[in-house]
Structures are given as C-alpha cells and as structure tokens.
Design a protein around this motif. Structure first.
Motif, PDB file in Angstrom:
ATOM      1  N   LEU A 176       0.820  -1.217   0.000  1.00 39.38           N
ATOM      2  CA  LEU A 176       0.000   0.000   0.000  1.00 39.38           C
ATOM      3  C   LEU A 176       0.851   1.263   0.000  1.00 39.38           C
ATOM      4  N   SER A 177       2.152   1.116   0.214  1.00 37.60           N
ATOM      5  CA  SER A 177       3.060   2.253   0.118  1.00 37.60           C
ATOM      6  C   SER A 177       3.453   2.564  -1.328  1.00 37.60           C
ATOM      7  N   LEU A 178       3.076   1.708  -2.264  1.00 37.07           N
ATOM      8  CA  LEU A 178       3.359   1.945  -3.678  1.00 37.07           C
ATOM      9  C   LEU A 178       2.393   2.991  -4.225  1.00 37.07           C
ATOM     10  N   PRO A 179       2.710   3.623  -5.357  1.00 35.64           N
ATOM     11  CA  PRO A 179       1.800   4.631  -5.916  1.00 35.64           C
ATOM     12  C   PRO A 179       0.398   4.083  -6.142  1.00 35.64           C
ATOM     13  N   ALA A 180      -0.598   4.910  -5.893  1.00 39.83           N
ATOM     14  CA  ALA A 180      -1.992   4.464  -5.953  1.00 39.83           C
ATOM     15  C   ALA A 180      -2.384   3.914  -7.308  1.00 39.83           C
ATOM     16  N   ALA A 181      -1.786   4.423  -8.365  1.00 39.47           N
ATOM     17  CA  ALA A 181      -2.146   3.982  -9.714  1.00 39.47           C
ATOM     18  C   ALA A 181      -1.506   2.651 -10.103  1.00 39.47           C
ATOM     19  N   THR A 182      -0.656   2.097  -9.244  1.00 40.86           N
ATOM     20  CA  THR A 182       0.032   0.844  -9.566  1.00 40.86           C
ATOM     21  C   THR A 182      -0.985  -0.273  -9.770  1.00 40.86           C
ATOM     22  N   VAL A 183      -0.875  -0.962 -10.908  1.00 45.83           N
ATOM     23  CA  VAL A 183      -1.768  -2.087 -11.202  1.00 45.83           C
ATOM     24  C   VAL A 183      -1.295  -3.317 -10.430  1.00 45.83           C
ATOM     25  N   VAL A 184      -2.225  -3.975  -9.746  1.00 45.27           N
ATOM     26  CA  VAL A 184      -1.942  -5.185  -8.975  1.00 45.27           C
ATOM     27  C   VAL A 184      -2.345  -6.383  -9.832  1.00 45.27           C
ATOM     28  N   ARG A 185      -1.362  -7.131 -10.273  1.00 41.73           N
ATOM     29  CA  ARG A 185      -1.616  -8.326 -11.092  1.00 41.73           C
ATOM     30  C   ARG A 185      -1.437  -9.545 -10.187  1.00 41.73           C
TER      31      ARG A 185
END
Length: 209
Positions: A176-185
């Motif tokens: 959750l510390s990654l950028p909000a727009a990061t796609v979770v695959r």
C-alpha cells in the motif's frame, strides 16, 4: 522495444492440508520479442512453453511455493534451461510438491531482476506463506502480488504456514506504500490497483481471516 506483460490462465489442482480444490491460475510473462521471465509456472508446462514461443527464458520466478504455483516449474525448466527462483522461507512447501528437485536460486528482499531492460524488484511479502514475494516493476506501473493481495482483499491465511497479522503487515508496509495507480496483477482472478484496495485495510483487519 520496451518490456510488455502477457497473461496466461491455466487450470489444475491446489492441494494443501489434505484438501484439493480446482483453481485457475494467472501465469504472467514479462519481456520482449527476445527474452522473457515467467512468474508462477502453474499447471501446464505445454501452454507456458507455447507462450514463451522460443524466446530466451531468463528465469521462472515463484511468488510462493503452494503447489498450484510451482507444479509445472521443473518441467518448464528442463525444457528451457531456465533457473527456478524461490524465497528460501518457502522451501518447506516446495518439498511437499517436488521432494527430489530443489529450486535453482534464492530470491531475497530487494533483489532486482532485469528483463528486456526493465527492472523487477523483489518485495518479501510473507503471510500467505513464509516466503511469499511480490515483484514491483515501476516502469510497468505494476506489482505482481501472487496470492498476497487480490481484488477485494488479502490472500487466504487459514491453512498451514500462513498468518493473517503477517499478511496485513506485508500489505500495509510493502504494497500500500506503492503509488496508488500501480496495477496489482494477482495470482488468481482479476487485476486491481493499489488505490482501489488501500481504503479497505481497516475492513480486512476487522473481519480477520
């Protein structure tokens, strides 16, 4: 040519603690027309080899060692010469499926894997299993989470070698510390984004698993 992401869905059995379930798994390929890595060699070495399509397979990366994520790995490795990479904390699970074949190399937190000029950083995200990892590719705006984080919440923690508080800590601190727009695959089912999942952390904790 920049690295691209390809998705293959394979089907087979997941077995643990005496139970067996039919599951569909996401197999992810990251690379270009020359070289590629496979994330989670699940169920069907023929289908995965066809997706590799003659490219140089640099590595078979295992997000964790539940059998449905590694059952095709040794066969794929034998065909291609690619090494199988696994975090050492999951070797106890690996041996349940492949007692006579060790992984070829260890994954470690912060390790960087490069394919087609693109860097994937290993994030140790235990909880679903002790050695579960995610792979973060900022240039691809993507994190591959295996069974740690799904659309709708954390991976299951009700079976052996899993722990709910640990997976929550992993998600909170590493993902959750990654950028909000990061796609979770994910390892199963649909993709999501960090921004879509972050607001629900307190709900997951309240529900517990």
């Amino acid at each position: 040519m920049a690295a691209r992401i390809e998705q293959l869905v394979t089907s087979g059995d997941f077995s643990l603690d005496g139970g067996t379930w039919q599951v569909d798994n996401n197999v992810w390929l990251v690379g270009d027309d020359r070289e590629v890595v496979v994330i989670d060699a699940a169920h069907d070495a023929d289908a995965i080899a066809a997706a590799v399509a003659g490219r140089t397979l640099l590595a078979i990366v295992s997000t964790h060692a539940h059998n449905d994520h590694i059952d095709a790995a040794p066969e794929l490795a034998a065909r291609t010469g690619a090494p199988i990479l696994l975090h050492p904390a999951d070797e106890v699970l690996w041996r349940q499926t492949h007692p006579d074949r060790e992984p070829d190399a260890e994954l470690s937190d912060g390790q960087q894997l490069t394919v087609a000029g693109t860097v994937l950083t290993v994030l140790h995200t235990p909880g679903h299993s002790p050695g579960a990892v995610s792979l973060y590719g900022p240039e691809l705006n993507t994190v591959f989470t295996g069974d740690t984080l799904f659309a709708g919440g954390p991976g299951a923690t009700g079976r052996s070698f899993s722990d709910f508080p640990t997976i929550v800590d992993s998600i909170r601190e590493r993902l959750l510390s990654l950028p909000a727009a990061t796609v979770v695959r994910t390892g199963h089912g649909d993709s999501t984004t960090i921004g879509a999942e972050a607001p629900h952390l307190d709900e997951w904790i309240a529900r517990g698993h």
